[in-house]
Design a protein around this motif. Sequence first.
Motif, PDB file in Angstrom:
ATOM      1  N   GLY A  37       0.794  -1.224   0.000  1.00  0.00           N
ATOM      2  CA  GLY A  37       0.000   0.000   0.000  1.00  0.00           C
ATOM      3  C   GLY A  37       0.824   1.270   0.000  1.00  0.00           C
ATOM      4  N   SER A  38       2.164   1.133  -0.078  1.00  0.00           N
ATOM      5  CA  SER A  38       2.994   2.344  -0.010  1.00  0.00           C
ATOM      6  C   SER A  38       3.080   3.071  -1.355  1.00  0.00           C
ATOM      7  N   GLY A  39       2.624   2.423  -2.438  1.00  0.00           N
ATOM      8  CA  GLY A  39       2.572   3.131  -3.729  1.00  0.00           C
ATOM      9  C   GLY A  39       3.502   2.589  -4.802  1.00  0.00           C
ATOM     10  N   LYS A  40       4.161   1.457  -4.535  1.00  0.00           N
ATOM     11  CA  LYS A  40       5.139   0.916  -5.488  1.00  0.00           C
ATOM     12  C   LYS A  40       4.478   0.565  -6.830  1.00  0.00           C
ATOM     13  N   THR A  41       3.388  -0.185  -6.751  1.00  0.00           N
ATOM     14  CA  THR A  41       2.701  -0.604  -7.984  1.00  0.00           C
ATOM     15  C   THR A  41       2.207   0.600  -8.763  1.00  0.00           C
ATOM     16  N   THR A  42       1.630   1.543  -8.044  1.00  0.00           N
ATOM     17  CA  THR A  42       1.094   2.740  -8.702  1.00  0.00           C
ATOM     18  C   THR A  42       2.208   3.480  -9.437  1.00  0.00           C
TER      19      THR A  42
END
Length: 234
Positions: A37-42
């Motif tokens: 949920g920290s934003g890596k995929t995004t």
Amino acid sequence: MIEFRSVTYAFDDVPVLEECSLEIDDGEFVLFAGANGSGKTTLLRHCNGLLTPDSGDVLVDGTSVAENPIRARSRVGMVFQNPRDQFVAATIGDDVAFGPENLGLDRSEIDERVGIALEAVNLSGRDDERIAELSGGEQARVAIAGALAMEPTHLVLDEPFTGLDDPARRSVLERLEALSADGTGVLLATHDLRDVLELADRVIAMHDGEVVVDAPPEQAVEELEGVAVRVPRC
Ligand code: ADP
């Protein structure tokens, strides 16, 4: 080079990336760390236009991904968390050939690319085997070969070790190490940093959509402890 210029992105008005700026050189092995949920995929999905910024820009070799996603996709190969989601054919050879076929290349060039890609992931000569009958590690390597057949400058892998046992994980890591040594840029997101830190040139850690650490591995390990991203000691 992949360049993020003040990229902001929100899902349903919930901000995920805010003013994110980064430069990733050709040939770098960059490890993206950070909790779920920290934003890596995004962030990574912006590298080839699967997501486009609400504001700011992502450039691949100087060209905006939003303006020319096809060009970005020819340079940045993506390997997703569950390779089964990305297979389009029943056999190894047909699946790896799919990308080059869509580029409209000659059969001889397609065959050559498939051969080189399969060799790079240690699956040479196994073109006719059915993907459904392969182990998880072999499937992950087929997915990598599919991306490599497009001859990308960078390979983006988002949690590629999910569901793999240790030997399979090791075999994927060995392939990434070899690709990196041959000059392919690797952007690898994983929350499982075992044996990965020593391969990376650079660690980018994310927390709540922000880059909180961007440093070489040894320095990153110390800084990560300060931002509550758990890592094993090198
Ligand atoms: P990571 O890859 O580090 O686990 P993500 O980029 O998947 O992080 O998620 C970053 C944030 O965006 C999380 O809060 C997540 O809930 C949210 N998010 C991700 N995908 C979606 C989506 N499709 N719709 C709404 N929110 C999302």
